[in-house]
Design a protein around this motif. Structure first.
Motif, PDB file in Angstrom:
ATOM      1  N   ASP A 125       0.408  -1.096   0.132  1.00  0.00           N
ATOM      2  CA  ASP A 125       0.215   0.143  -0.084  1.00  0.00           C
ATOM      3  C   ASP A 125       0.868   1.137   0.016  1.00  0.00           C
ATOM      4  O   ASP A 125       2.006   1.629   0.505  1.00  0.00           O
ATOM      5  N   PHE A 126       0.277   2.351   0.146  1.00  0.00           N
ATOM      6  CA  PHE A 126       1.250   3.835  -0.476  1.00  0.00           C
ATOM      7  C   PHE A 126      -0.026   4.538  -0.595  1.00  0.00           C
ATOM      8  O   PHE A 126      -1.047   4.712  -0.485  1.00  0.00           O
ATOM      9  N   ARG A 127       1.119   6.116  -0.766  1.00  0.00           N
ATOM     10  CA  ARG A 127       0.066   7.285  -0.950  1.00  0.00           C
ATOM     11  C   ARG A 127       1.393   7.811  -1.040  1.00  0.00           C
ATOM     12  O   ARG A 127       2.058   7.853  -1.022  1.00  0.00           O
ATOM     13  N   VAL A 128       0.230   9.433  -2.405  1.00  0.00           N
ATOM     14  CA  VAL A 128       1.038   9.611  -3.222  1.00  0.00           C
ATOM     15  C   VAL A 128       0.909  10.920  -2.432  1.00  0.00           C
ATOM     16  O   VAL A 128       0.296  11.996  -1.996  1.00  0.00           O
ATOM     17  N   ILE A 129       2.661  11.731  -2.539  1.00  0.00           N
ATOM     18  CA  ILE A 129       2.168  13.108  -1.758  1.00  0.00           C
ATOM     19  C   ILE A 129       2.714  13.921  -2.573  1.00  0.00           C
ATOM     20  O   ILE A 129       1.983  15.182  -2.855  1.00  0.00           O
ATOM     21  N   GLY A 130       2.949  14.125  -3.676  1.00  0.00           N
ATOM     22  CA  GLY A 130       2.878  14.760  -5.008  1.00  0.00           C
ATOM     23  C   GLY A 130       3.881  13.897  -6.280  1.00  0.00           C
ATOM     24  O   GLY A 130       3.915  13.252  -6.017  1.00  0.00           O
ATOM     25  N   SER A 131       3.258  14.731  -7.315  1.00  0.00           N
ATOM     26  CA  SER A 131       3.315  14.283  -8.831  1.00  0.00           C
ATOM     27  C   SER A 131       4.141  15.523  -9.685  1.00  0.00           C
ATOM     28  O   SER A 131       3.262  16.730  -9.257  1.00  0.00           O
ATOM     29  N   ILE A 132       5.387  15.308 -10.326  1.00  0.00           N
ATOM     30  CA  ILE A 132       5.863  16.079 -11.158  1.00  0.00           C
ATOM     31  C   ILE A 132       6.439  15.541 -12.359  1.00  0.00           C
ATOM     32  O   ILE A 132       6.914  14.564 -12.762  1.00  0.00           O
ATOM     33  N   LYS A 133       6.020  15.971 -13.657  1.00  0.00           N
ATOM     34  CA  LYS A 133       5.874  15.712 -15.295  1.00  0.00           C
ATOM     35  C   LYS A 133       5.091  13.616 -14.782  1.00  0.00           C
ATOM     36  O   LYS A 133       4.329  14.017 -14.818  1.00  0.00           O
ATOM     37  N   LYS A 134       6.606  13.538 -15.171  1.00  0.00           N
ATOM     38  CA  LYS A 134       5.991  11.971 -15.061  1.00  0.00           C
ATOM     39  C   LYS A 134       6.941  10.881 -14.399  1.00  0.00           C
ATOM     40  O   LYS A 134       6.994   9.720 -13.689  1.00  0.00           O
ATOM     41  N   TYR A 135       6.977  11.435 -12.569  1.00  0.00           N
ATOM     42  CA  TYR A 135       7.329  11.114 -11.558  1.00  0.00           C
ATOM     43  C   TYR A 135       6.261  11.278 -10.349  1.00  0.00           C
ATOM     44  O   TYR A 135       5.654  12.300 -10.143  1.00  0.00           O
ATOM     45  N   LYS A 136       5.806   9.958  -9.376  1.00  0.00           N
ATOM     46  CA  LYS A 136       5.451  10.436  -7.985  1.00  0.00           C
ATOM     47  C   LYS A 136       6.504  10.165  -7.128  1.00  0.00           C
ATOM     48  O   LYS A 136       7.063   9.616  -7.278  1.00  0.00           O
ATOM     49  N   LEU A 137       6.571  11.570  -5.794  1.00  0.00           N
ATOM     50  CA  LEU A 137       6.889  10.925  -4.594  1.00  0.00           C
ATOM     51  C   LEU A 137       5.988  10.189  -3.568  1.00  0.00           C
ATOM     52  O   LEU A 137       4.866  10.659  -3.315  1.00  0.00           O
ATOM     53  N   VAL A 138       5.686   9.133  -2.646  1.00  0.00           N
ATOM     54  CA  VAL A 138       5.105   8.197  -3.155  1.00  0.00           C
ATOM     55  C   VAL A 138       6.085   8.108  -1.210  1.00  0.00           C
ATOM     56  O   VAL A 138       6.851   7.117  -1.232  1.00  0.00           O
ATOM     57  N   GLN A 139       4.597   7.374  -0.044  1.00  0.00           N
ATOM     58  CA  GLN A 139       5.425   7.259   1.052  1.00  0.00           C
ATOM     59  C   GLN A 139       4.862   5.160   1.044  1.00  0.00           C
ATOM     60  O   GLN A 139       3.526   4.837   0.801  1.00  0.00           O
ATOM     61  N   VAL A 140       5.712   4.224   1.026  1.00  0.00           N
ATOM     62  CA  VAL A 140       5.408   3.510   1.573  1.00  0.00           C
ATOM     63  C   VAL A 140       4.529   2.975   2.976  1.00  0.00           C
ATOM     64  O   VAL A 140       4.783   3.453   3.766  1.00  0.00           O
ATOM     65  N   LEU A 141       3.200   2.121   2.789  1.00  0.00           N
ATOM     66  CA  LEU A 141       2.536   1.720   3.752  1.00  0.00           C
ATOM     67  C   LEU A 141       2.712   0.640   4.035  1.00  0.00           C
ATOM     68  O   LEU A 141       2.631  -0.669   3.160  1.00  0.00           O
ATOM     69  N   PRO A 142       2.423   0.050   5.124  1.00  0.00           N
ATOM     70  CA  PRO A 142       2.375  -1.747   5.550  1.00  0.00           C
ATOM     71  C   PRO A 142       0.720  -2.054   5.387  1.00  0.00           C
ATOM     72  O   PRO A 142       0.278  -0.866   4.763  1.00  0.00           O
ATOM     73  N   LYS A 143       0.380  -2.726   4.904  1.00  0.00           N
ATOM     74  CA  LYS A 143      -0.276  -3.294   4.515  1.00  0.00           C
ATOM     75  C   LYS A 143      -1.982  -3.619   4.691  1.00  0.00           C
ATOM     76  O   LYS A 143      -3.009  -3.304   4.435  1.00  0.00           O
ATOM     77  N   ASP A 144      -1.629  -3.459   5.735  1.00  0.00           N
ATOM     78  CA  ASP A 144      -3.041  -3.641   6.556  1.00  0.00           C
ATOM     79  C   ASP A 144      -3.348  -2.070   7.170  1.00  0.00           C
ATOM     80  O   ASP A 144      -4.405  -1.649   7.304  1.00  0.00           O
ATOM     81  N   LYS A 145      -2.605  -0.838   6.844  1.00  0.00           N
ATOM     82  CA  LYS A 145      -3.031   0.608   6.551  1.00  0.00           C
ATOM     83  C   LYS A 145      -3.705   0.431   5.394  1.00  0.00           C
ATOM     84  O   LYS A 145      -4.595   1.909   4.495  1.00  0.00           O
TER      85      LYS A 145
END
Length: 597
Positions: free
Chosen positions: A577-597
């Protein structure tokens, strides 16, 4: 008011007599062009960002010899310069560009010194002024790339050769400087340094009977000493990577010499160089003609031969890029200064002819009133001391010491007038186009319209100066003002371009993105990994991530709650699981989350 102007003129005349004034005036001319910046700066991807990332890697790893995972294809000299700036002043765009800025300024002063020997002090000063406002040269003086530093070494080498001729008693010192520049240039720019230095061979060989440089042993000694850092680096790299360490240097040169990029064919430099040095390329063509026609033969092979050989070599080289031709631009400046100074002489000649023809119609315009004293410089921009041309000059139809045919003479004689009108028309077109943009068009194009408005307005002055002086006899509109009408509009245009970010803020969107509070907080407080990050945007991501983490190939390698840069098209491959912090052009900054989240 008259007394105030007279006092100012007296001050200027006093300053001209000070030996340091040419250097100080050149600094006042070029430094604002290099220092005027918008509030925000960002690196140019691809090359500038790559050099900054690699230099930073040396600083972060503490390994200044082999911080790479694989053998590197370039010598490390320039990386060491930028890494040193990072260590001294911190990691930033300014630090990355500082070596180019400093050595660019010194190169302007070197052109002045070289021009003093080859031509004259006043033409040399004009060459320094012109080089400062050549667009591509100024742009790369403001970029963190090795082009300006290595051209600095080329200019220093030429200066050393000339000094060895001028001061024969210490020629051994200047000979060693030439040799050092050659091999230190290889440390800085790899095999690219061979292009300008090999272009000096015709001068070194053909004129050797006069200057005896090839018999100077300190040239070879200096080359050997300058090669020592490169040999040490190659040896240490060989211990780390084996034979691939030096093979990669040759392989990279071979790839460049056999691969054509962006469809830049064999005629690429024939149009690219004139456009990016415009309008000075026009004056340089005229200046080349004058130098070739000159009876003085000693330095023709440097002034004209060297840039022609460089241009030929680059044309035969398959990879053709605009910044490869930067080593030609100092010679364009020297030749343009020759051409422009001769045009000023013709300008005065035309005025004298007009006054001679009108002397019976209007006594106030007698040629006898045009004395050498009146024609000498009274303003700081007018360093060209052009003597008055007398009736004998007009009758024999000469320009300088060379005689021309009647038809050729008449053609040359109308050049200042023709150029004034042509560029006045061009200025009018730019002015009207800018007004149209401001009235009917919105967006970033207005930034460029600001520049064309400044340049167009400035060039509109050219025909006005000519008409005011030639047709109305206004002494105010001297050749000095005509010279200023060429130089000042270009200077103002480039200064404004720097101030609004067009010569320093190359990736505004990316810089704005990482300065967003949510993004900036994550980057400032966390290590961020890279999942197959590459390309131009990837270069910027690498440099602007303060705490770079690991380079990973799969999402399975990422830990819970860690952050990573990832291509947008790979986001569906996430096994966690993950959440997207932000996107710029063809890239994303994401944070990895535990599967139970």
């Amino acid at each position: 008011m008259v007394s105030l102007i007279s006092s100012i003129q007296n001050i200027y005349q006093f300053l001209w007599k000070w030996r340091g004034f040419p250097y100080l005036s050149l600094l006042f001319w070029v430094l604002p062009l290099l220092l005027f910046n918008s509030e925000q700066q960002s690196l140019m991807a691809h090359d500038e960002g790559l050099y900054a990332v690699r230099s930073r890697r040396m600083v972060d790893s503490g390994d200044w010899i082999n911080p790479w995972d694989n053998p590197h294809h370039k010598t490390p000299g320039y990386y060491w310069l930028v890494a040193s700036a990072f260590r001294l002043f911190g990691i930033s765009e300014v630090s990355a560009r500082l070596p180019s800025i400093i050595l660019g300024v010194i190169s302007i002063l070197l052109i002045y010194e070289i021009g003093k020997i080859l031509l004259s002090p006043k033409i040399a000063w004009l060459a320094g002024v012109i080089l400062s406002v050549e667009f591509l040269w100024l742009q790369y003086c403001r970029l963190g790339t090795p082009d300006i530093p290595y051209i600095f070494l080329v200019l220093l080498a030429i200066f050393a050769l000339l000094q060895a001729e001028e001061k024969s008693k210490i020629s051994y010192i200047w000979g060693s400087v030439f040799g050092l520049c050659l091999t230190l240039g290889f440390l800085l720019r790899s095999f690219m340094i061979l292009v300008p230095f090999s272009a000096l061979f015709p001068y070194l060989i053909i004129e050797n009977h006069r200057h005896k440089h090839l018999k100077n042993p300190t040239i070879y000694l200096g080359a050997i000493v300058g090669l020592i850092p490169t040999l040490i680096w190659v040896y240490l790299s060989w211990l780390h990577y084996g034979e691939q360490s030096w093979q990669e240097l040759f392989n990279f040169a071979a790839r460049l010499s056999s691969t054509e990029r962006y469809g830049n064919g064999i005629g690429y430099y024939l149009w690219n160089v004139p456009i990016k040095s415009f309008p000075w390329s026009l004056f340089a063509i005229f200046g080349s003609f004058l130098v070739i026609k000159s009876p003085v033969k000693d330095y023709k092979l440097i002034l004209v031969g060297t840039p022609i050989v460089i241009l030929s070599e680059l044309t035969l080289f398959s990879t053709r890029l605009s910044h490869y031709s930067l080593s030609i631009y100092p010679f364009i400046a020297l030749l343009a200064a020759v051409g422009l100074s001769k045009l000023i002489e013709i300008y005065n000649l035309k005025i004298n002819e007009k006054l001679k023809n009108n002397k019976n119609k209007n006594n106030q315009f007698k040629p006898n009133n045009i004395s050498r004293k009146n024609q000498q410089s009274r303003f700081p921009l007018a360093l060209l001391d052009i003597p008055a041309l007398d009736a004998q000059t007009l009758n024999t139809k000469t320009l300088g010491s060379k005689k021309y045919s009647s038809k050729g003479y008449q053609l040359i004689k109308i050049l200042p007038q023709a150029l004034s009108y042509i560029f006045g028309i061009l200025g009018g077109i730019l002015f009207l186009a800018s007004i149209v943009v401001f009235i009917w068009i919105n967006g970033d194009i207005r930034k460029y319209a600001t520049l064309t408005l400044i340049l167009g307005t400035g060039w509109l002055i050219l025909p006005l100066v000519w008409i005011g002086r030639y047709y109305y006899g206004k002494k105010l509109f001297s050749a000095n003002y005509w010279l200023a009408a060429w130089l000042v509009p270009v200077w103002l245009t480039l200064a404004v371009a720097g101030s609004i970010g067009l010569l320093g803020d190359y990736n505004t969107d990316f810089k704005n993105f990482i300065q967003q509070p949510s993004i900036a907080q994550v980057l400032a407080n966390n290590s961020v990994n890279f999942l197959q990050v590459g390309g131009k945007t990837g270069v910027l991501i690498n440099f602007y991530t303060p705490f770079p983490g690991r380079q990973v190939t799969t999402t399975a390698e990422l830990e819970d709650y860690s952050y990573t840069w990832i291509k947008a098209k790979q986001i569906n491959n996430f096994s966690q699981d993950f959440r997207v912090i932000g996107s710029i052009k063809k890239y994303k900054l994401v944070q990895v989350l535990p599967k139970d989240k």
